[in-house]
Design a protein around this motif. Sequence first.
Motif, PDB file in Angstrom:
ATOM      1  N   LYS A  69      33.158  13.456 -22.992  1.00  0.00           N
ATOM      2  CA  LYS A  69      32.987  14.345 -24.141  1.00  0.00           C
ATOM      3  C   LYS A  69      32.693  13.502 -25.367  1.00  0.00           C
ATOM      4  O   LYS A  69      32.995  12.311 -25.404  1.00  0.00           O
ATOM      5  CB  LYS A  69      34.238  15.193 -24.369  1.00  0.00           C
ATOM      6  N   LEU A  71      32.771  13.116 -29.746  1.00  0.00           N
ATOM      7  CA  LEU A  71      33.584  13.437 -30.912  1.00  0.00           C
ATOM      8  C   LEU A  71      32.716  13.884 -32.075  1.00  0.00           C
ATOM      9  O   LEU A  71      31.759  13.211 -32.439  1.00  0.00           O
ATOM     10  CB  LEU A  71      34.380  12.189 -31.322  1.00  0.00           C
ATOM     11  N   TYR A  81      30.704  20.381 -38.623  1.00  0.00           N
ATOM     12  CA  TYR A  81      30.907  19.157 -37.847  1.00  0.00           C
ATOM     13  C   TYR A  81      29.733  18.198 -38.015  1.00  0.00           C
ATOM     14  O   TYR A  81      28.577  18.620 -38.074  1.00  0.00           O
ATOM     15  CB  TYR A  81      31.057  19.484 -36.364  1.00  0.00           C
ATOM     16  N   THR A 106      39.422   6.513 -36.543  1.00  0.00           N
ATOM     17  CA  THR A 106      40.007   7.170 -35.365  1.00  0.00           C
ATOM     18  C   THR A 106      41.071   6.351 -34.650  1.00  0.00           C
ATOM     19  O   THR A 106      41.732   6.880 -33.757  1.00  0.00           O
ATOM     20  CB  THR A 106      38.923   7.510 -34.326  1.00  0.00           C
ATOM     21  N   ASP A 149      39.212  17.358 -39.891  1.00  0.00           N
ATOM     22  CA  ASP A 149      39.352  18.032 -38.600  1.00  0.00           C
ATOM     23  C   ASP A 149      38.423  17.336 -37.617  1.00  0.00           C
ATOM     24  O   ASP A 149      37.493  16.620 -38.016  1.00  0.00           O
ATOM     25  CB  ASP A 149      38.962  19.510 -38.734  1.00  0.00           C
ATOM     26  N   TYR A 150      38.648  17.544 -36.342  1.00  0.00           N
ATOM     27  CA  TYR A 150      37.822  16.925 -35.307  1.00  0.00           C
ATOM     28  C   TYR A 150      37.946  17.733 -34.022  1.00  0.00           C
ATOM     29  O   TYR A 150      38.858  18.553 -33.869  1.00  0.00           O
ATOM     30  CB  TYR A 150      38.283  15.482 -35.045  1.00  0.00           C
ATOM     31  N   SER A 151      37.031  17.463 -33.118  1.00  0.00           N
ATOM     32  CA  SER A 151      37.130  18.042 -31.783  1.00  0.00           C
ATOM     33  C   SER A 151      36.277  17.221 -30.838  1.00  0.00           C
ATOM     34  O   SER A 151      35.264  16.636 -31.237  1.00  0.00           O
ATOM     35  CB  SER A 151      36.663  19.499 -31.787  1.00  0.00           C
ATOM     36  N   TRP A 152      36.701  17.176 -29.591  1.00  0.00           N
ATOM     37  CA  TRP A 152      35.911  16.565 -28.528  1.00  0.00           C
ATOM     38  C   TRP A 152      35.123  17.676 -27.864  1.00  0.00           C
ATOM     39  O   TRP A 152      35.685  18.696 -27.476  1.00  0.00           O
ATOM     40  CB  TRP A 152      36.817  15.883 -27.503  1.00  0.00           C
ATOM     41  N   PHE A 153      33.808  17.511 -27.735  1.00  0.00           N
ATOM     42  CA  PHE A 153      32.924  18.546 -27.219  1.00  0.00           C
ATOM     43  C   PHE A 153      32.160  18.056 -25.997  1.00  0.00           C
ATOM     44  O   PHE A 153      31.845  16.867 -25.888  1.00  0.00           O
ATOM     45  CB  PHE A 153      31.879  18.937 -28.272  1.00  0.00           C
ATOM     46  N   GLU A 157      28.178  21.866 -26.007  1.00  0.00           N
ATOM     47  CA  GLU A 157      28.971  22.379 -27.135  1.00  0.00           C
ATOM     48  C   GLU A 157      28.637  21.620 -28.419  1.00  0.00           C
ATOM     49  O   GLU A 157      28.523  22.224 -29.492  1.00  0.00           O
ATOM     50  CB  GLU A 157      30.470  22.231 -26.847  1.00  0.00           C
ATOM     51  N   TYR A 161      27.641  23.017 -32.150  1.00  0.00           N
ATOM     52  CA  TYR A 161      28.544  22.935 -33.295  1.00  0.00           C
ATOM     53  C   TYR A 161      28.151  21.923 -34.380  1.00  0.00           C
ATOM     54  O   TYR A 161      28.687  21.979 -35.484  1.00  0.00           O
ATOM     55  CB  TYR A 161      29.978  22.652 -32.832  1.00  0.00           C
TER      56      TYR A 161
END
Length: 178
Positions: A69, A71, A81, A106, A149-153, A157, A161
């Motif tokens: 994934k 980041l 994002y 990170t 904020d963060y997310s692994w996609f 995805e 995003y």
Amino acid sequence: MMLHNIIKNIIRKEYIMSEKYCYECGSKLIKKELENEGIISFCPKCNQYHFPMYNVAVSMIVINKETNKLLLIKQYGKPFYILVAGYVNRTEQLEHAVAREIKEETGMNVSSIKFNRTSFYEPSNVLMCNFTAFVENDKDFCVNEEIDDYSWFTYEEAKKYIRENSLAAYFLNAYLDE
């Protein structure tokens, strides 16, 4: 002497922003042809050509090898994002800037880096150099105060995003479409 330094700093800032004045003497630059280079800014008083000055930054597509994934982060109160990115320090190699920025933002260590492409970003006078940075896993993941904020996609995805029509989207989509 202090006033001279203040004026010289103002001239340098004006030069960097507009490239209209010599950063050494303050004279107005003219355009002059330089063999094999084309039309370049030239200071008639110093008798020197002045090539464009700009900042250099790196942006990274950070991929977790364990989960496959990538980041994406949000920063500075913005609702969208983007990729992890940062400026290159004076004398710093691009690859070192990639590893440093990822570690700072990170907490993760980069295991390998691949250069992708560059693009000049006119609004902030920056040459953005894009890389893919691989991390083994996210066990050391800990964001600093720069990340809201963060997310692994998954790859699909991430395409959905990432901020539309941004340089980050250009880099990400170009990489994923290869």
